[in-house]
Design a protein around this motif. Structure first.
Motif, mmCIF file in Angstrom:
data_model
loop_
_atom_site.group_PDB
_atom_site.id
_atom_site.type_symbol
_atom_site.label_atom_id
_atom_site.label_comp_id
_atom_site.label_asym_id
_atom_site.label_seq_id
_atom_site.Cartn_x
_atom_site.Cartn_y
_atom_site.Cartn_z
ATOM 1 N N SER A 69 0.862 -1.172 0.000
ATOM 2 C CA SER A 69 0.000 0.000 0.000
ATOM 3 C C SER A 69 0.898 1.221 0.000
ATOM 4 O O SER A 69 2.048 1.148 0.442
ATOM 5 C CB SER A 69 -0.869 -0.003 1.260
ATOM 6 O OG SER A 69 -1.555 1.221 1.390
ATOM 7 N N GLN A 70 0.379 2.364 -0.483
ATOM 8 C CA GLN A 70 1.201 3.569 -0.417
ATOM 9 C C GLN A 70 1.486 3.959 1.033
ATOM 10 O O GLN A 70 2.484 4.576 1.322
ATOM 11 C CB GLN A 70 0.530 4.729 -1.171
ATOM 12 C CG GLN A 70 0.801 4.641 -2.659
ATOM 13 C CD GLN A 70 0.562 5.955 -3.384
ATOM 14 O OE1 GLN A 70 -0.164 6.819 -2.903
ATOM 15 N NE2 GLN A 70 1.174 6.106 -4.532
ATOM 16 N N ASP A 188 -8.720 10.401 -4.528
ATOM 17 C CA ASP A 188 -7.561 9.979 -5.320
ATOM 18 C C ASP A 188 -7.520 8.477 -5.463
ATOM 19 O O ASP A 188 -7.892 7.755 -4.534
ATOM 20 C CB ASP A 188 -6.260 10.373 -4.602
ATOM 21 C CG ASP A 188 -5.749 11.709 -5.102
ATOM 22 O OD1 ASP A 188 -6.268 12.182 -6.130
ATOM 23 O OD2 ASP A 188 -4.847 12.263 -4.448
ATOM 24 N N VAL A 190 -4.828 5.335 -6.517
ATOM 25 C CA VAL A 190 -3.477 4.880 -6.843
ATOM 26 C C VAL A 190 -3.605 4.017 -8.104
ATOM 27 O O VAL A 190 -4.467 3.137 -8.159
ATOM 28 C CB VAL A 190 -2.894 4.048 -5.674
ATOM 29 C CG1 VAL A 190 -1.545 3.451 -6.047
ATOM 30 C CG2 VAL A 190 -2.795 4.924 -4.423
ATOM 31 N N GLY A 343 -3.068 -1.353 -6.176
ATOM 32 C CA GLY A 343 -3.561 0.020 -6.278
ATOM 33 C C GLY A 343 -5.027 0.090 -5.890
ATOM 34 O O GLY A 343 -5.586 -0.854 -5.328
ATOM 35 N N ALA A 346 -7.009 5.541 -2.772
ATOM 36 C CA ALA A 346 -5.833 5.913 -1.972
ATOM 37 C C ALA A 346 -6.142 5.871 -0.482
ATOM 38 O O ALA A 346 -7.153 6.424 -0.028
ATOM 39 C CB ALA A 346 -5.340 7.301 -2.378
ATOM 40 N N ASP A 371 -6.488 0.619 -1.842
ATOM 41 C CA ASP A 371 -5.082 0.389 -2.158
ATOM 42 C C ASP A 371 -4.372 -0.364 -1.019
ATOM 43 O O ASP A 371 -3.482 0.153 -0.353
ATOM 44 C CB ASP A 371 -4.379 1.731 -2.436
ATOM 45 C CG ASP A 371 -2.859 1.574 -2.555
ATOM 46 O OD1 ASP A 371 -2.424 0.561 -3.133
ATOM 47 O OD2 ASP A 371 -2.116 2.450 -2.052
#
Length: 395
Positions: A69-70, A188, A190, A343, A346, A371
């Motif tokens: 994950s981000q 947003d 990803v 992804g 977000a 994500d």
């Protein structure tokens, strides 16, 4: 699917898969009036086909570091509050038996349909209403919450949960619906890509390695510092097997893949210790690999002579081949063959304790649409259960 007379609910959940069904039963059990909507006529197809039809429903090693994950800490809260043990207790309570395969992976003893039936039962028992084969045409934010226009009329609710999954396996109905809703509300996303998916090779490389096609072998597969130790397999398209599926989630076009075919030993040392032997290289390698693999490696080396006759450079080539087998995949086999989607919505847009969008009151995203992408082996189901629980207990 039921006839639904009412049109006002506390919670509407879109997506009747693992995350959606789990969330629905928790929410209804806590006294909320819940409606679940799904575009398919089949319930939770992804559960049904998973684990070769036995459903690898969780992993005993579930922990944030098993997820991509981000925000690598995002999954921590949900995973801590709903653990693999919580899910196995639920199965124990309903006499569904299971077993551990390798590496903490838990599978049903019987067909995965048992888990679908259990979630279906828990939903019905707690009064969840469900509509299948329904399309959602429009979602509007209202003062109270949300108003949905569907092929079955208008419904409104205070809370809306998006549990529509990702793009993996379109042949069982995967669509980008969840991402479109996120975009509609300004969240947003990803960039998405197929994950836990076989990798392809260029025809020229395939041809070069065709001696290995169909052979499964233990390997340490790595991209940079990320590596997985499990079986790999050459296929008629490229590479597959658990180690390859694992690394595919980290692969980006252009990345080189390095395979160590003998992770615990150094082949040069092994040869040097047997330097006097008149054994053919292929026979010698057969004590470390299957005989077919040993022969294929000699074919790739274009050399099968007694150990005593190997030159320094031939030993170096052997070491390169066995410990630094390097390939550049040309792509993946795509969403049709991918187990999950990398992804998604977000995590920066969501509250990690409740899964609610930070800027849209009452809108939640759970499961694969987020994500958070688990490793192979039941981690993605555990994320579905845990994120569903996190959302439901916050209503």
């Amino acid at each position: 699917s039921q006839m639904v007379q009412e049109n006002t609910f506390d919670v509407i959940i879109i997506g009747a898969g693992a995350a959606g069904l789990m969330c629905a039963q928790f929410a209804a059990h806590a006294g909320n009036k819940v409606l679940i909507l799904d575009h398919s006529h089949k319930l939770a197809e992804k559960i049904r086909i998973s684990g070769g039809g036995r459903c690898n429903f969780t992993n005993l090693n579930a922990a944030p570091e098993r997820y991509i994950s981000q925000n690598k800490h995002f999954a921590t809260s949900a995973l801590a509050r709903y653990t693999p043990q919580h899910f196995t207790e639920l199965l124990d309570l309903h006499n569904i038996t299971y077993h551990e395969k390798t590496l903490g992976q838990l599978f049903c003893d019987e067909k995965s349909q048992r888990i679908i039936d259990l979630l279906d039962y828990l939903c019905r028992e707690s009064g969840v209403l469900r509509l299948m084969v329904v399309s959602v045409q429009n979602i509007n934010k209202t003062v109270r919450g949300f108003s949905l226009t569907t092929s079955h009329g208008k419904f409104d609710s205070e809370k809306l949960v998006i549990a529509t999954g990702g793009l993996a396996i379109p042949q069982i109905g995967a669509t980008p619906f969840g991402y479109q809703i996120a975009e509609q509300f300004g969240l947003d996303i990803v960039p998405t890509a197929p994950a836990l998916v076989p990798l392809c090779l260029q025809p020229q490389q395939l041809n070069e390695f065709k001696a290995l096609a169909g052979i499964s072998f233990d390997s340490e597969t790595s991209i940079g510092k990320i590596s997985f130790r499990e079986n790999s397999l050459f296929t008629h398209r490229g590479l597959s097997g658990p180690a390859i599926l694992q690394i595919s989630s980290y692969w980006h076009p252009g990345d080189k893949l390095k395979l160590n075919l003998l992770p615990n030993l150094n082949i040069s040392n092994e040869v040097t210790n047997n330097r006097a032997s008149n054994k053919l290289l292929s026979n010698f390698l057969a004590s470390y690999f299957s005989s077919r693999m040993a022969e294929s490696l000699c074919t790739l080396l274009k050399c099968d002579i007694p150990l005593s006759q190997l030159s320094k450079s031939q030993i170096n080539n052997l070491e390169q081949l066995i410990h630094h087998f390097t390939l550049t995949p040309s792509g993946t086999e795509g969403y049709k063959k991918a187990e999950v989607t990398r992804g998604g919505v977000a995590t920066a847009e969501l509250n990690s304790k409740t899964m609610m969008a930070n800027n849209v009151d009452g809108l939640y995203f759970i499961g694969e649409v987020v994500d958070v992408t688990g490793h192979l082996g039941g981690y993605n189901f555990q994320w579905a259960w845990a994120s569903a629980y996190a959302a439901a207990t916050s209503f």
